[in-house]
Design a protein around this motif. Sequence first.
Motif, PDB file in Angstrom:
ATOM      1  N   ASP A 155      35.932  29.159  45.280  1.00  0.00           N
ATOM      2  CA  ASP A 155      36.913  30.126  44.770  1.00  0.00           C
ATOM      3  C   ASP A 155      37.223  29.992  43.281  1.00  0.00           C
ATOM      4  O   ASP A 155      37.296  30.974  42.544  1.00  0.00           O
ATOM      5  CB  ASP A 155      38.217  30.025  45.564  1.00  0.00           C
ATOM      6  CG  ASP A 155      38.020  30.242  47.043  1.00  0.00           C
ATOM      7  OD1 ASP A 155      36.989  29.808  47.580  1.00  0.00           O
ATOM      8  OD2 ASP A 155      38.915  30.824  47.689  1.00  0.00           O
ATOM      9  N   VAL A 208      34.329  31.218  41.172  1.00  0.00           N
ATOM     10  CA  VAL A 208      34.205  32.669  41.304  1.00  0.00           C
ATOM     11  C   VAL A 208      35.292  33.364  40.488  1.00  0.00           C
ATOM     12  O   VAL A 208      35.030  34.348  39.777  1.00  0.00           O
ATOM     13  CB  VAL A 208      34.281  33.084  42.795  1.00  0.00           C
ATOM     14  CG1 VAL A 208      34.355  34.603  42.930  1.00  0.00           C
ATOM     15  CG2 VAL A 208      33.079  32.540  43.566  1.00  0.00           C
ATOM     16  N   GLU A 209      36.505  32.846  40.555  1.00  0.00           N
ATOM     17  CA  GLU A 209      37.616  33.425  39.790  1.00  0.00           C
ATOM     18  C   GLU A 209      37.373  33.288  38.290  1.00  0.00           C
ATOM     19  O   GLU A 209      37.658  34.213  37.515  1.00  0.00           O
ATOM     20  CB  GLU A 209      38.936  32.748  40.177  1.00  0.00           C
ATOM     21  CG  GLU A 209      40.166  33.254  39.430  1.00  0.00           C
ATOM     22  CD  GLU A 209      40.488  34.717  39.681  1.00  0.00           C
ATOM     23  OE1 GLU A 209      41.212  35.296  38.851  1.00  0.00           O
ATOM     24  OE2 GLU A 209      40.033  35.289  40.688  1.00  0.00           O
ATOM     25  N   ALA A 241      34.469  33.166  36.762  1.00  0.00           N
ATOM     26  CA  ALA A 241      33.446  34.149  36.410  1.00  0.00           C
ATOM     27  C   ALA A 241      34.052  35.547  36.304  1.00  0.00           C
ATOM     28  O   ALA A 241      33.756  36.306  35.371  1.00  0.00           O
ATOM     29  CB  ALA A 241      32.320  34.131  37.442  1.00  0.00           C
ATOM     30  N   HIS A 242      34.916  35.870  37.269  1.00  0.00           N
ATOM     31  CA  HIS A 242      35.585  37.181  37.263  1.00  0.00           C
ATOM     32  C   HIS A 242      36.385  37.375  35.977  1.00  0.00           C
ATOM     33  O   HIS A 242      36.343  38.450  35.362  1.00  0.00           O
ATOM     34  CB  HIS A 242      36.493  37.288  38.488  1.00  0.00           C
ATOM     35  CG  HIS A 242      37.384  38.487  38.483  1.00  0.00           C
ATOM     36  ND1 HIS A 242      36.912  39.769  38.682  1.00  0.00           N
ATOM     37  CD2 HIS A 242      38.728  38.597  38.280  1.00  0.00           C
ATOM     38  CE1 HIS A 242      37.924  40.628  38.601  1.00  0.00           C
ATOM     39  NE2 HIS A 242      39.030  39.937  38.358  1.00  0.00           N
ATOM     40  N   ARG A 243      37.100  36.327  35.568  1.00  0.00           N
ATOM     41  CA  ARG A 243      37.974  36.455  34.388  1.00  0.00           C
ATOM     42  C   ARG A 243      37.208  36.572  33.085  1.00  0.00           C
ATOM     43  O   ARG A 243      37.745  37.097  32.102  1.00  0.00           O
ATOM     44  CB  ARG A 243      38.947  35.281  34.326  1.00  0.00           C
ATOM     45  CG  ARG A 243      39.962  35.332  35.451  1.00  0.00           C
ATOM     46  CD  ARG A 243      41.110  34.380  35.232  1.00  0.00           C
ATOM     47  NE  ARG A 243      41.967  34.313  36.420  1.00  0.00           N
ATOM     48  CZ  ARG A 243      43.092  33.640  36.468  1.00  0.00           C
ATOM     49  NH1 ARG A 243      43.510  32.949  35.407  1.00  0.00           N
ATOM     50  NH2 ARG A 243      43.808  33.613  37.578  1.00  0.00           N
ATOM     51  N   GLY A 251      34.284  38.148  33.106  1.00  0.00           N
ATOM     52  CA  GLY A 251      33.514  39.377  33.285  1.00  0.00           C
ATOM     53  C   GLY A 251      32.019  39.193  33.456  1.00  0.00           C
ATOM     54  O   GLY A 251      31.236  40.058  33.070  1.00  0.00           O
ATOM     55  N   PRO A 305      29.018  38.091  36.401  1.00  0.00           N
ATOM     56  CA  PRO A 305      28.741  37.765  37.802  1.00  0.00           C
ATOM     57  C   PRO A 305      28.409  36.273  37.940  1.00  0.00           C
ATOM     58  O   PRO A 305      27.722  35.711  37.079  1.00  0.00           O
ATOM     59  CB  PRO A 305      27.521  38.630  38.146  1.00  0.00           C
ATOM     60  CG  PRO A 305      27.544  39.739  37.148  1.00  0.00           C
ATOM     61  CD  PRO A 305      28.112  39.150  35.891  1.00  0.00           C
ATOM     62  N   PRO A 306      28.905  35.625  39.002  1.00  0.00           N
ATOM     63  CA  PRO A 306      28.664  34.187  39.167  1.00  0.00           C
ATOM     64  C   PRO A 306      27.191  33.789  39.069  1.00  0.00           C
ATOM     65  O   PRO A 306      26.863  32.745  38.499  1.00  0.00           O
ATOM     66  CB  PRO A 306      29.225  33.890  40.558  1.00  0.00           C
ATOM     67  CG  PRO A 306      30.265  34.928  40.783  1.00  0.00           C
ATOM     68  CD  PRO A 306      29.754  36.160  40.088  1.00  0.00           C
ATOM     69  N   CYS A 353      26.009  32.807  35.702  1.00  0.00           N
ATOM     70  CA  CYS A 353      26.762  31.755  35.011  1.00  0.00           C
ATOM     71  C   CYS A 353      26.126  30.388  35.219  1.00  0.00           C
ATOM     72  O   CYS A 353      25.522  30.119  36.258  1.00  0.00           O
ATOM     73  CB  CYS A 353      28.203  31.684  35.531  1.00  0.00           C
ATOM     74  SG  CYS A 353      29.239  33.077  35.059  1.00  0.00           S
ATOM     75  N   ALA A 400      29.255  28.995  44.777  1.00  0.00           N
ATOM     76  CA  ALA A 400      29.593  30.209  44.011  1.00  0.00           C
ATOM     77  C   ALA A 400      28.341  30.956  43.554  1.00  0.00           C
ATOM     78  O   ALA A 400      28.438  32.072  43.046  1.00  0.00           O
ATOM     79  CB  ALA A 400      30.440  29.833  42.790  1.00  0.00           C
TER      80      ALA A 400
END
Length: 200
Positions: free
Chosen positions: A149, A152-153, A155-157, A159, A161-162, A165, A181
């Motif tokens: 989690d 993933v969060e 990566a989201h912040r 912008g 995709p995991p 990364c 992830a």
Amino acid sequence: MNSSKSFPQGIVFDCDGTLADTMPLHWQAWQTISRRYQLHFPEDRFYSLGGVPSRDILKMLGEEQKIALDHLAVAREKEAEYWPLIAQVEPIHIVADVAHANHGKIPMAVASGGTRHVIEEVLKHLNIRHLFNAVVTSEDVANQKPAPDIFVEAAHRIGVPPQHCRAYEDTDLGMQAIRAAGMEAVDVRHLLSANGKKSA
């Protein structure tokens, strides 16, 4: 093939033991708390639980050892023991150099099992907070490492995709979280070992 292996579009870093050489100082604080509450918490277990929030460790130790304690309150006590030690924190240069080298080129984040105000303080102390577009801590996700989690969060912040990364970690639990992830995982212990430095 995972395109992140050659050209990651984003980078995520753990903090404690990865960007910052904090683990011996955390252990010092834990020893004080363990004595105060008569908890059995050996050093090898402490290191094996790297990335797990203090509150979760305390809840687990209390349940295992049948010691009644308020794990949230005692976690704050542990944080209070650690706080004055932040002034002694040094960077882990081989990892911090990666962040410096990529600053302004691709988005980067920190994903830490610590608490926000402590992690922010460590990053500011090391003068690297400005390198990161986002800082995600244990307070931002429900499921902690080895769940994916927090990565993933992060990566989201930023912008990205995991799967695009790359992430840096120094513990087995953290490495599990990165792989879960879908990110490329870099084990800082191997970097330190290859560089001839003692790894935590």
